[in-house]
Each structure stands twice: as structure tokens, then as C-alpha cells.
Design a protein around this motif. Structure first.
Motif, PDB file in Angstrom:
ATOM      1  N   ALA A 329      -6.811  47.387  23.099  1.00 16.99           N
ATOM      2  CA  ALA A 329      -6.379  47.895  24.397  1.00 16.99           C
ATOM      3  C   ALA A 329      -7.454  47.737  25.466  1.00 16.99           C
ATOM      4  O   ALA A 329      -7.138  47.648  26.659  1.00 16.99           O
ATOM      5  N   LYS A 344      -8.161  52.755  28.231  1.00 15.68           N
ATOM      6  CA  LYS A 344      -6.719  52.744  28.040  1.00 15.68           C
ATOM      7  C   LYS A 344      -6.365  53.157  26.613  1.00 15.68           C
ATOM      8  O   LYS A 344      -7.033  52.742  25.663  1.00 15.68           O
ATOM      9  N   ASP A 347      -1.214  51.090  22.797  1.00 10.67           N
ATOM     10  CA  ASP A 347       0.243  51.180  22.784  1.00 10.67           C
ATOM     11  C   ASP A 347       0.756  50.177  21.764  1.00 10.67           C
ATOM     12  O   ASP A 347       0.787  48.983  22.029  1.00 10.67           O
ATOM     13  N   GLU A 349       3.711  49.394  20.479  1.00  7.30           N
ATOM     14  CA  GLU A 349       4.908  48.600  20.761  1.00  7.30           C
ATOM     15  C   GLU A 349       4.644  47.515  21.789  1.00  7.30           C
ATOM     16  O   GLU A 349       5.214  46.430  21.721  1.00  7.30           O
ATOM     17  N   ASN A 350       3.774  47.795  22.766  1.00  6.17           N
ATOM     18  CA  ASN A 350       3.541  46.825  23.823  1.00  6.17           C
ATOM     19  C   ASN A 350       2.375  45.900  23.543  1.00  6.17           C
ATOM     20  O   ASN A 350       2.205  44.888  24.205  1.00  6.17           O
ATOM     21  N   THR A 351       1.533  46.264  22.568  1.00 13.68           N
ATOM     22  CA  THR A 351       0.393  45.420  22.239  1.00 13.68           C
ATOM     23  C   THR A 351       0.706  44.513  21.065  1.00 13.68           C
ATOM     24  O   THR A 351       0.260  43.383  20.990  1.00 13.68           O
TER      25      THR A 351
END
Length: 378
Positions: A329, A344, A347, A349-351
């Protein structure tokens, strides 16, 4: 200065670490199908070098063209072509005065894709628990591996040696032997995997023999000035709740024996590096490694919070912290911490995106085995 310990210099085997931040090894499966490193990987690793980390440990690299590969599109160090493909990646990291270590890995019974064979090997014909990892392309239960013969054991030790020499030729500053997370060397160490009745089992001392011999053989081949470390864990890819049967007593035996070898450091990974590893009021895994081995220790497991990491170092439970999800992140996390910038949160799901959908250069982190399963980096 805030986080004084995190930003202090130190040395391992005459190699200077400008701070105590290390990038943890994380499986990416983004190499070419034949195991060659590529430009995508060069860009990925260079981002961490630019971001202020003192050292980077590569993803697990398979060591031969037989049974060691664990995942499709995993990088290798089993040929001259592999060596040449890694050189630009190593050069990109070194350009920023950052150390780069190659993690050498034999997947053993946890292999779920291998371009060289459909079979797997392990100390005994015991299948790993649980299911293969879907986001690495696997499905269903692990197959039952073949029990290794004496010839297989010698072949694997030689493969580790030759791969270490290739890492040296490619320009790496050292190697980390993957002895954690349920892969082959950890399978020899683990009681329920290792049901051998010869000199490699079933006692804990005998189960450690393969690891000790591998360390010795690598050191004899690469010489005294090349960094040689090892990664150790209780938890496994296929068994996230595993603990050593005798707790701290086993830890004392394991880490004391490793401390007698030619290792330069021990890298331990746990769900939470700051939590007791063997029950209430017990040592952390890093503290046990530090106390019993006398070697420098890298701790891994939920250490993205700089205050938490600083405390671990000041309490002398570890000498370095390695970051996985926090580094994903924040590839510039050391620079952010030093300059008091916001970190940060990771995440999942988004990474964690399949590489077929990765368009943005900032999201080239294709497939990482992370906290969704066992709270630590592979």
C-alpha cells in the motif's frame, strides 16, 4: 528523533543497512512462463528501492527444473537464462544503494503448478491440509506427494547450492533460504509432515538436519562474504493455525541449532510479530529467535505501524522489521514515516488484482499471498 531505532544504521556481514526497514518476500507470479524475470518485475522492485527501504527480499524463486516450482509464472534461478533476466532487476535496485536478497524456495508438497512435472515431493507421502490457493490459479485439495529418497535429498541440496551461486552471479547481495510456511524445508521440520524413520526424522534434531546441511552447503559454495539468511515460521500456507508441539522448548532447540550454523540472520514471520507466539505470557517468535540464536533477527507480521515497530526494536526483540501489505500500500513507507506523512491502509480487494486486469503501473502487484489467509507475507 522520533523512530530513532527504525532509522539507525547497522550491518550484516559487512553490508550496511541504512535503516531497519526491509521489504518482505511476496509471491507475485508475474514472471515469464519459463521463469525469466521481466520489466514488470524490475519496475515493481525499483519502486521499493526508491521508497527508502534499506533492503528488499525477493519473492520465492524456484531452484531447479524438477520439483521446486510452486506456482505458474513464478521466477526461477535454475538456468543461465534466469540469471541474465534477473541482472537488470538487481541493477535497478542497486542504483538506489539498496541491498537485494534472493529468496530461494522449494515448494515441496505445497506446489500447485510446475511446468517441469505434474508430481510433487515431500519428506513423506502426506498431503498438505486445506485447499490450493485460488488466486494463485490452484483449485481443490493438494495432491499426495512422493516420499523423497536419499538421492532426492542430495539433489535438492545441490539445487539450493547451484541456485545460490546463480544468485551471486546475477548480482544479488545474498540469499534467504525459505524454511517457512509449509514449503519443503519446513515440511522436514514439521512433525506431521515428516514421518521419516531415518536420520532426517522423526526427532526434532533429525528434522532439523536437512536445513542445517543446506545452510552449510550453501555457505561453503558462496564463501564467507555473501549474506545467507533463513526464513522460519510456525504457520503454513496450508495450515495457518499450526504451532510447534512443545512451544518455546521447540523454539529453543530450533533457534539454538540455527545459531550454530553459518547463517547471517534469521527472518521470522507470524500473524502478529508483537504477540506471544507460544501461548499467553510467552515470547514472541522474533524474541525467541533473538534470545536463543544470538543472530540478527528480522521480524514480520503486522508491523506497518511505526510506533509498534519501533517498540519491538527498542525492546531488543528484533533487529529489523519486514513489511508486506504495508509496503504494497505504501512502497515509499520509510520515506513517509521519516517525513511524518500519512500511511495508507492496505485494501485487499483493491490491491490484490489478477494481472490480466492490471493497467495502471502503480498497481503492478499481481497476486500476493497475504493477510486473507494467515496474516503474514509468504
Amino acid at each position: 528523533m522520533a523512530n530513532e531505532k527504525l532509522f539507525s544504521k547497522t550491518e550484516i556481514n559487512n553490508n550496511t543497512f541504512k535503516n531497519r526497514y526491509v521489504v518482505a518476500p511476496m509471491t507475485r507470479i508475474s514472471a515469464e512462463q519459463d521463469g525469466r524475470a521481466n520489466e514488470r518485475m524490475r519496475n515493481y522492485y525499483e519502486r521499493y528501492a526508491k521508497g527508502g527501504f534499506s533492503a528488499i527480499i525477493s519473492e520465492g524463486i524456484y531452484i531447479d527444473d524438477r520439483y521446486s516450482q510452486g506456482y505458474a509464472d513464478q521466477p526461477g534461478l535454475s538456468s543461465a537464462e534466469h540469471v541474465n533476466s534477473w541482472k537488470p532487476v538487481v541493477d535497478a535496485v542497486h542504483k538506489h544503494s539498496v541491498l537485494f536478497l534472493a529468496q530461494l524456495m522449494h515448494a515441496g508438497g505445497q506446489s500447485q503448478a510446475n511446468r517441469y512435472t505434474d508430481e510433487t515431493i515431500a519428506p513423506a507421502p502426506v498431503a498438505p491440509k486445506g485447499e490450493q490457493l485460488g488466486f494463485y490459479g490452484g483449485s481443490g485439495p493438494y495432491q499426495t506427494p512422493k516420499a523423497m529418497t536419499d538421492e532426492d535429498i542430495q539433489q535438492v541440496k545441490e539445487a539450493f547450492v547451484q541456485s545460490a551461486l546463480r544468485a551471486k552471479e546475477a548480482g544479488f547481495d545474498g540469499v534467504e533460504i525459505h524454511g517457512a510456511n509449509g514449503y519443503l524445508l519446513d515440511e522436514f521440520l514439521t512433525d506431521y509432515f515428516n514421518q521419516r524413520q531415518d536420520s532426517y526424522g522423526p526427532s526434532l534434531t533429525n528434522r532439523l538436519r536437512f536445513i542445517r546441511e543446506t545452510i552449510t552447503d550453501i555457505r561453503n559454495a558462496v564463501g564467507p562474504d555473501f549474506v545467507v539468511g533463513i526464513r522460519i515460521s510456525q504457520i503454513k500456507v496450508s495450515d495457518a493455525e499450526h504451532k510447534w508441539a512443545e512451544g518455546e522448548q521447540d523454539a529453543e532447540t530450533i533457534f539454538s541449532e540455527l545459531g550454530k550454523t553459518a547463517l547471517d540472520y534469521i527472518h521470522v514471520t507470524d500473524k502478529d510479530a508483537a504477540a506471544p507466539a507460544f501461548g499467553n505470557q510467552s515470547r514472541t517468535l522474533a524474541q525467541a529467535a533473538k534470545d536463543f540464536s544470538g543472530l540478527p533477527v528480522i521480524a514480520n507480521g503486522k508491523l506497518g505501524d511505526p510506533e509498534k515497530a519501533e517498540t519491538l526494536l527498542k525492546d531488543n526483540h528484533a533487529d529489523f522489521v519486514s513489511l508486506g501489505t504495508s509496503a504494497l500500500a505504501n512502497p515509499d513507507l520509510p520515506n513517509k514515516v521519516y517525513n511524518h506523512h500519512e500511511i495508507k491502509p492496505f485494501d485487499f480487494e483493491n490491491t490484490l488484482l489478477p494481472k490480466a486486469y492490471v493497467k495502471d503501473h502503480e498497481l503492478q502487484m499481481e497476486i500476493i499471498h497475504e493477510e486473507k489467509f494467515n496474516g503474514c507475507c509468504k
